[in-house]
Design an enzyme around this catalytic site. Structure first.
Site, mmCIF file in Angstrom:
data_model
loop_
_atom_site.group_PDB
_atom_site.id
_atom_site.type_symbol
_atom_site.label_atom_id
_atom_site.label_comp_id
_atom_site.label_asym_id
_atom_site.label_seq_id
_atom_site.Cartn_x
_atom_site.Cartn_y
_atom_site.Cartn_z
ATOM 1 N N ASP A 37 -101.179 59.875 -28.663
ATOM 2 C CA ASP A 37 -100.861 61.495 -28.362
ATOM 3 C C ASP A 37 -100.049 61.575 -27.153
ATOM 4 O O ASP A 37 -99.603 60.302 -26.385
ATOM 5 C CB ASP A 37 -102.254 62.003 -28.317
ATOM 6 C CG ASP A 37 -102.255 63.774 -28.501
ATOM 7 O OD1 ASP A 37 -101.312 64.402 -28.137
ATOM 8 O OD2 ASP A 37 -103.097 63.836 -29.124
ATOM 9 N N LEU A 55 -93.655 62.816 -29.322
ATOM 10 C CA LEU A 55 -92.941 62.988 -30.658
ATOM 11 C C LEU A 55 -91.410 63.364 -30.645
ATOM 12 O O LEU A 55 -90.616 63.000 -31.418
ATOM 13 C CB LEU A 55 -93.627 64.103 -31.565
ATOM 14 C CG LEU A 55 -95.237 63.525 -31.962
ATOM 15 C CD1 LEU A 55 -95.775 64.710 -32.516
ATOM 16 C CD2 LEU A 55 -95.047 62.341 -33.002
ATOM 17 N N LEU A 74 -101.128 63.574 -37.729
ATOM 18 C CA LEU A 74 -101.887 64.857 -37.391
ATOM 19 C C LEU A 74 -101.012 65.460 -35.895
ATOM 20 O O LEU A 74 -101.269 66.846 -35.689
ATOM 21 C CB LEU A 74 -103.267 64.805 -36.815
ATOM 22 C CG LEU A 74 -104.370 63.989 -37.513
ATOM 23 C CD1 LEU A 74 -105.501 63.891 -37.301
ATOM 24 C CD2 LEU A 74 -104.317 64.709 -39.146
ATOM 25 N N GLY A 75 -99.937 64.922 -35.217
ATOM 26 C CA GLY A 75 -99.658 65.333 -34.205
ATOM 27 C C GLY A 75 -98.748 66.403 -34.333
ATOM 28 O O GLY A 75 -97.972 66.701 -35.208
ATOM 29 N N ASN A 115 -102.771 75.109 -44.770
ATOM 30 C CA ASN A 115 -102.797 76.224 -45.581
ATOM 31 C C ASN A 115 -101.544 77.292 -45.109
ATOM 32 O O ASN A 115 -101.366 77.944 -46.192
ATOM 33 C CB ASN A 115 -104.142 76.825 -45.634
ATOM 34 C CG ASN A 115 -104.526 77.572 -44.266
ATOM 35 O OD1 ASN A 115 -104.397 78.739 -44.185
ATOM 36 N ND2 ASN A 115 -105.060 76.867 -43.270
ATOM 37 N N HIS A 116 -101.216 77.065 -43.962
ATOM 38 C CA HIS A 116 -100.378 78.349 -43.566
ATOM 39 C C HIS A 116 -98.946 77.916 -43.964
ATOM 40 O O HIS A 116 -98.215 78.768 -43.815
ATOM 41 C CB HIS A 116 -100.148 78.302 -42.005
ATOM 42 C CG HIS A 116 -101.366 78.841 -41.496
ATOM 43 N ND1 HIS A 116 -102.063 80.098 -41.657
ATOM 44 C CD2 HIS A 116 -102.625 78.164 -40.848
ATOM 45 C CE1 HIS A 116 -103.284 80.198 -41.259
ATOM 46 N NE2 HIS A 116 -103.869 78.921 -40.723
ATOM 47 N N TYR A 139 -94.948 78.376 -37.588
ATOM 48 C CA TYR A 139 -95.889 77.043 -37.798
ATOM 49 C C TYR A 139 -96.020 76.874 -39.211
ATOM 50 O O TYR A 139 -95.747 75.625 -39.537
ATOM 51 C CB TYR A 139 -97.572 77.383 -37.018
ATOM 52 C CG TYR A 139 -98.444 76.386 -37.551
ATOM 53 C CD1 TYR A 139 -98.327 75.438 -36.923
ATOM 54 C CD2 TYR A 139 -99.497 76.932 -38.459
ATOM 55 C CE1 TYR A 139 -99.193 74.235 -37.162
ATOM 56 C CE2 TYR A 139 -100.359 75.878 -38.555
ATOM 57 C CZ TYR A 139 -100.383 74.743 -38.360
ATOM 58 O OH TYR A 139 -101.311 73.701 -38.512
ATOM 59 N N ARG A 177 -113.208 84.160 -44.240
ATOM 60 C CA ARG A 177 -112.068 83.424 -44.523
ATOM 61 C C ARG A 177 -112.270 81.925 -44.778
ATOM 62 O O ARG A 177 -111.677 81.375 -45.807
ATOM 63 C CB ARG A 177 -110.986 83.737 -43.838
ATOM 64 C CG ARG A 177 -109.667 82.969 -44.091
ATOM 65 C CD ARG A 177 -108.413 83.324 -43.424
ATOM 66 N NE ARG A 177 -107.308 82.410 -43.256
ATOM 67 C CZ ARG A 177 -107.231 81.431 -42.752
ATOM 68 N NH1 ARG A 177 -107.876 81.319 -41.745
ATOM 69 N NH2 ARG A 177 -106.177 80.661 -42.853
HETATM 70 C C1 15L Z 1 -104.252 75.672 -39.098
HETATM 71 O O1 15L Z 1 -103.336 74.943 -39.687
HETATM 72 C C2 15L Z 1 -104.611 75.204 -37.695
HETATM 73 O O2 15L Z 1 -104.138 74.073 -37.373
HETATM 74 C C3 15L Z 1 -106.034 75.583 -37.300
HETATM 75 O O3 15L Z 1 -106.082 75.816 -35.712
HETATM 76 C C4 15L Z 1 -106.700 76.653 -38.021
HETATM 77 O O4 15L Z 1 -105.783 78.095 -37.681
HETATM 78 C C5 15L Z 1 -106.407 76.589 -39.457
HETATM 79 O O5 15L Z 1 -105.189 76.627 -39.722
HETATM 80 C C6 15L Z 1 -106.815 77.837 -40.157
HETATM 81 O O6 15L Z 1 -106.212 78.457 -41.004
HETATM 82 O O7 15L Z 1 -107.878 78.253 -40.076
#
Ligand code: 15L
Length: 275
Positions: A37, A55, A74-75, A115-116, A139, A177
């Site tokens: 890290d 990084l 994961l970084g 998931n985003h 993100y 959620r």
């Molecule tokens: C993520 O990708 C984030 O890293 C985490 O902090 C949360 O926000 C998570 O998604 C989420 O959707 O709960």
């Protein structure tokens, strides 16, 4: 694949939230684990090996992965942020990581996607790993970029890469959620082990979710690779609903899988968003 104890495996983002939760689970499985890290985790154990690396610095990333056979990446910046922060950590940093890994002959990378990357799919839709990305944030775009890099390094250079579209990692789901997207640290480590060890891995996108009855994701491929999640979000429904009552409604975010990442900065007609 060399014996687990002989493998030098690099874990980036070791001081972050997920890194902190899974370090104790990975340590007995992979004694050759190298943590990395920008700064060392506060609770670094005498038995743990740590190498600082930024990084955005190709020379530091190259030094970090030299001699490694695998990387758990994961970084980076783990939530929405200003463009420059995302650009540096998740676009340039992710490229530096894959490129250094290629030069070092790294055979396996497990990439922490999110998931985003697909957050603008409505909650009413069940999606698999093969859907078009629908990021809900800068993100999320950076995670889609990471998945694309992963595919490139797999197809062009033969790296075995597993992208985990991680939901929300923790001891239990923290709102309604998260009843759909929660993953326990133990189940996440199961998926990481598949990425590091399964002989069939070339390029995979798997969903990082436990055995959640309310899931929006088809994770059949993970199951075909041997994933047997033990966490069950429904066991925590009462807690999650109580927490949700404190948060209150989010008229835009509640329609979409990405939640508040979707409603933040939203300026569209809600009926025109998502797929
Ligand atoms: C993520 O990708 C984030 O890293 C985490 O902090 C949360 O926000 C998570 O998604 C989420 O959707 O709960």
């Amino acid at each position: 694949m060399p014996d687990a104890s002989a493998r030098r495996i690099v874990l980036t983002g070791a001081a972050g939230g997920i890194g902190t939760m899974i370090r104790p689970l990975l340590a007995p499985l992979y004694p050759g684990l190298v943590l990395s890290d920008r700064v060392a985790p506060a609770n670094l154990q005498p038995t743990e090996r740590f190498v600082a690396a930024e990084l955005t610095r190709p020379d530091e990333v190259a030094g970090l992965v030299a001699g490694a056979d695998s990387v758990i990446h994961l970084g980076g910046h783990s939530v929405e942020g200003p463009w420059n922060a995302i650009l540096q950590a998740n676009i340039i940093g992710c490229y530096n990581l894959f490129e250094a890994a290629r030069e070092a002959g790294v055979r396996r990378v497990v990439f922490a996607s999110s998931n985003h990357a697909v957050g603008f799919y409505p909650r009413s839709r069940r999606i698999g790993p093969d859907v078009t990305v629908r990021p809900d944030s800068r993100y999320g775009v950076s995670k889609a970029f990471g998945e694309a890099l992963a595919a490139l390094y797999s197809d062009k250079h033969g790296m075995g890469v597993t992208c985990l579209r991680i939901g929300n990692v923790g001891p239990r789901p923290i709102d309604v959620r998260r009843l759909s997207i929660w993953i326990s640290p133990e189940d996440l480590v199961q998926l990481i082990r598949i990425g590091l060890e399964h002989p069939e891995i070339r390029f995979e996108i798997l969903y990082g979710a436990s055995d959640n009855a309310a899931s929006w994701w088809d994770n059949a491929r993970a199951h075909a690779l041997g994933y047997r999640p033990t966490g069950r979000a429904e066991d925590h429904r009462v807690h999650a609903e109580a927490q949700q009552a404190r948060i209150g409604p989010d008229p835009i975010g509640d329609r979409f899988q990405g939640g508040s990442f979707c409603s933040a900065e939203f300026s569209n007609d809600p009926t025109r968003a998502g797929a």
